[in-house]
Design an enzyme around this catalytic site. Structure first.
Site, PDB file in Angstrom:
ATOM      1  CG  HIS A 212      -2.187  -1.009   0.972  1.00  0.00           C
ATOM      2  ND1 HIS A 212      -2.076  -2.227   1.171  1.00  0.00           N
ATOM      3  CD2 HIS A 212      -3.158  -0.715   0.216  1.00  0.00           C
ATOM      4  CE1 HIS A 212      -3.328  -2.811   0.885  1.00  0.00           C
ATOM      5  NE2 HIS A 212      -3.941  -2.018   0.119  1.00  0.00           N
ATOM      6  CD  GLU A 455      -9.853  -7.422  -1.955  1.00  0.00           C
ATOM      7  OE1 GLU A 455      -9.050  -6.721  -2.226  1.00  0.00           O
ATOM      8  OE2 GLU A 455     -10.555  -6.774  -1.102  1.00  0.00           O
ATOM      9  CG  ASP A 479      -5.564  -7.810  -1.214  1.00  0.00           C
ATOM     10  OD1 ASP A 479      -4.435  -8.114  -0.664  1.00  0.00           O
ATOM     11  OD2 ASP A 479      -6.181  -6.814  -0.990  1.00  0.00           O
ATOM     12  CB  CYS A 526     -10.158  -1.342  -8.574  1.00  0.00           C
ATOM     13  SG  CYS A 526     -10.673  -2.555  -7.465  1.00  0.00           S
TER      14      CYS A 526
HETATM   15  C1  PEP Z   1      -6.677  -4.856  -4.467  1.00  0.00           C
HETATM   16  O1  PEP Z   1      -6.357  -5.666  -3.659  1.00  0.00           O
HETATM   17  O2  PEP Z   1      -6.297  -5.198  -5.705  1.00  0.00           O
HETATM   18  C2  PEP Z   1      -7.087  -3.627  -4.140  1.00  0.00           C
HETATM   19  C3  PEP Z   1      -7.675  -2.790  -5.247  1.00  0.00           C
HETATM   20  O3  PEP Z   1      -7.304  -3.266  -2.952  1.00  0.00           O
HETATM   21  P1  PEP Z   1      -6.102  -2.843  -2.191  1.00  0.00           P
HETATM   22  O4  PEP Z   1      -4.901  -2.559  -2.842  1.00  0.00           O
HETATM   23  O5  PEP Z   1      -6.529  -1.496  -1.366  1.00  0.00           O
HETATM   24  O6  PEP Z   1      -5.866  -4.046  -1.251  1.00  0.00           O
HETATM   25 MG    MG Z   2      -7.459  -5.394  -1.874  1.00  0.00          MG
END
Ligand code: PEP
Ligand code: MG
Length: 588
Positions: A212, A455, A479, A526
């Site tokens: 992140h 995910e 994820d 996403c």
């Molecule tokens: C993902 O897991 O691809 C996602 C978009 O959520 P995050 O990156 O916030 O875990």
């Molecule tokens: Mg995620």
């Protein structure tokens, strides 16, 4: 002497500037730039903190002098003397003043930066006794910081960009040069703080490409490298460095020739970006007439402006957890959240906004100091929807705030990390309950489309359950890859195995897209894969028509869309996913 350090490329481009080291051992210390008018007040804060510690030691010395030699051993008296001496050390005081006056660092940052500078000198000392005094210095600084917490003034960081051209940089070697941030680790909350600041690039020792921290770095749209192992040990405060965000490389103390070469590449990159901005208003339609939706991922309501500028046709992922971080556990209440979501909705000027409920946990702790050391494995622990369902009152507060914001525009409500039918049931009934609470209070709210993130492989393998209960699905590849391949996305040691093109990952992505398309349900990606232009054609070939990414990536992906013919990509994409080595087919 010039040397280079390799890491993982996170955000593209070249940055050239002076290194600013963030002391990771003091991760809880705020780092921001102050206004020039606040310099004196900031120095005064340090002075007041130091004087308080000096007084405390004097008091201790006094009580020690009243004791007999048994209760007050000689070592204790000597230690207090050492601490007093360190507190009065000219190098500490003048150094702190320098960071505040010349660099406009806030007091805590200046103090920890100077601590780092002196600590390195202690490390290099031959004499073991002197070397060990480093720990005393750290203690003394910790005490000053503790006192300063009590006298802290709220100061807003300025937002003036500091970026300069290479030419300026070579001519002007004084204070106003680009700064690049080097840290062992930065929490996502740290990164958020730096979002308002002036860094031209970032390097961290740890982290994977989709950690992140890396994601926030990417959203800043400045060159960044993570997983650079010992960068923060090898680089010194103020060293000149080049960050090559394309190659995942940092060059320290570059020669004039290297500087000139990278200066040239930096300008080329800028020209390429300027060329792409011409596509801003061009609709994303493939050569064979397929409309493609390019949405933005945002972390804060204010990011909506950047999404509009980049030509996004909506927000596909608002990571609401960033509203919850770095608040020492004081979570935002309903009104505060409602205002934030409403700002995002209004900022998108009538375009849809997908708000994801809070995804706290794993590498997104609420507070930097609360790194999840208690769970055996935080990525598999109480994260995202599990965390929300564990605290229904908190979750209901968020749900009410989102439903209320939906009265001001088109809002989609997205739930992260679902895997179980029971979680889906609980979530849906809490959403109903939140609506009923608002009805009882007579508070207006709007309709929302309900979406689930895919995910966890278990979710991708039980799509029927999800399609029955939700209006749309959003594939979180970050994820999905982590959990399919058992690779911690934040761990640079296994980053080479983190592979979006692994046949198992592609199978889950392809099946999810196909199933949604077959049932006429909306589906988007996403995760970071959606913003990587080298994967655009594959995802189009698999039938994806909705991509959500950082605003900075939209134009490069749009360029790929405009050049694509999905009727030709479809059979090719099937070949890619059926191959044992998809990357080789993709790149053939
Ligand atoms: C993902 O897991 O691809 C996602 C978009 O959520 P995050 O990156 O916030 O875990
Ligand atoms: Mg995620």
């Amino acid at each position: 002497m010039t040397f280079s350090i390799h890491g993982l490329p996170v955000a593209r481009g070249i940055a050239i500037g002076r290194a600013v080291l963030v002391a990771s051992s003091r991760a809880d210390v705020a780092h921001y730039f102050i206004e020039p008018a606040s310099v004196e007040a900031e120095i005064e804060r340090v002075r007041a903190g130091r004087n308080a510690v000096v007084d405390e030691i004097h008091r201790l010395q006094h009580s020690v002098s009243q004791m007999g030699p048994k209760e007050a051993p000689h070592e204790l008296t000597a230690l207090l003397d050492v601490h007093l001496m360190l507190l009065q050390d000219e190098m500490l005081i003048s150094g702190v003043k320098h960071w505040i006056t010349d660099r406009l660092y806030n007091a805590e940052w200046a103090l920890t930066t100077q601590l780092e500078v002196i600590a390195r000198q202690f490390d290099e000392m031959e004499d073991e006794y002197l070397r060990e005094r480093k720990a005393d210095l750290e203690q003394v600084v910790e005490r000053i910081l503790r006192y300063m917490k009590g006298v802290a003034l709220p100061i807003t960081p300025p937002t003036t960009p500091h970026r300069k051209t290479q030419q300026d940089l070579l001519l002007d070697d004084t204070v106003d040069v680009p700064l690049v941030l080097i840290a062992h680790d930065l929490s996502p909350a740290d990164m958020l703080q730096f979002k308002q600041s002036v860094f031209a690039g970032f390097v961290t020792d740890v982290g994977g490409k989709t950690s992140h921290t890396a994601i926030v770095a990417r959203s800043l749209d400045i060159p960044a490298v993570v997983g650079a192992r010992s960068a923060s040990q090898l680089v010194r405060q103020d060293d000149w460095v080049i960050i090559d965000g394309d190659a995942g490389l940092m060059i320290v103390d570059p020669s004039a020739i290297i500087l000139a070469e990278y200066g040239f590449r930096q300008r080329q990159g800028q020209l390429e970006r300027e060329r792409l901005t011409r596509l801003r208003h061009t609709p994303a339609i493939t050569m064979d007439g397929q409309k493609v939706e390019l949405l933005a991922n945002i972390e804060m309501p204010e990011d909506a402006a950047g999404a509009i500028t980049a030509g996004a046709v909506g927000v596909g992922l608002f990571r609401s957890e960033f509203l919850f971080m770095g608040r020492q556990g004081n979570l935002p209440g309903e009104e505060e959240q409602f205002q934030a979501y409403k700002r995002a909705v209004e900022g998108m000027q009538g375009l849809p906004v997908t708000i994801r409920t809070v995804d706290i946990g794993a590498d997104k702790p609420l507070d930097k100091s609360q790194k999840d050391g208690t769970s055996l494995n935080p990525s598999l622990g109480l994260r995202a929807i599990r965390w929300s369902l564990n605290d229904p009152a908190m979750f209901l507060t968020q749900l009410r705030a989102i439903l209320r914001a939906a009265a001001y525009g088109q809002v989609n409500l997205l739930i992260p990390m679902l895997a179980h039918a029971s979680e889906i049931r609980q979530t849906l009934s809490l959403i109903d309950f939140a609506r009923a609470e608002l009805d009882n209070r007579g508070v207006p709210y709007g309709p929302v489309k309900l979406g689930a993130m895919i995910e966890i492989p278990a979710a991708a393998l039980t799509l029927k359950l999800f399609l029955k209960n939700f209006d749309f699905l959003s594939i979180g590849t970050n994820d999905l890859i982590q959990y399919t391949l058992a690779i911690d996305r934040a761990d640079e040691a296994v980053a080479h195995l983190y592979d979006p093109l692994h046949p198992a990952v592609l199978r889950l992505v392809a099946d999810t897209i196909a199933e949604c398309n077959a049932q006429g349900k909306g589906v988007s990606v996403c995760g970071e894969m959606a913003g990587d232009a080298s994967h655009t054609r594959l995802l189009l070939g698999l039938g994806l028509r909705s991509f959500s990414m950082h605003p900075a990536q939209i134009l490069a992906v749009k360029q790929e869309v405009l050049r694509s013919d999905t009727s030709r990509l479809q059979p090719w994409a099937q070949k890619v996913i059926e191959s044992d080595d998809p990357a080789s087919v993709l790149n053939a």
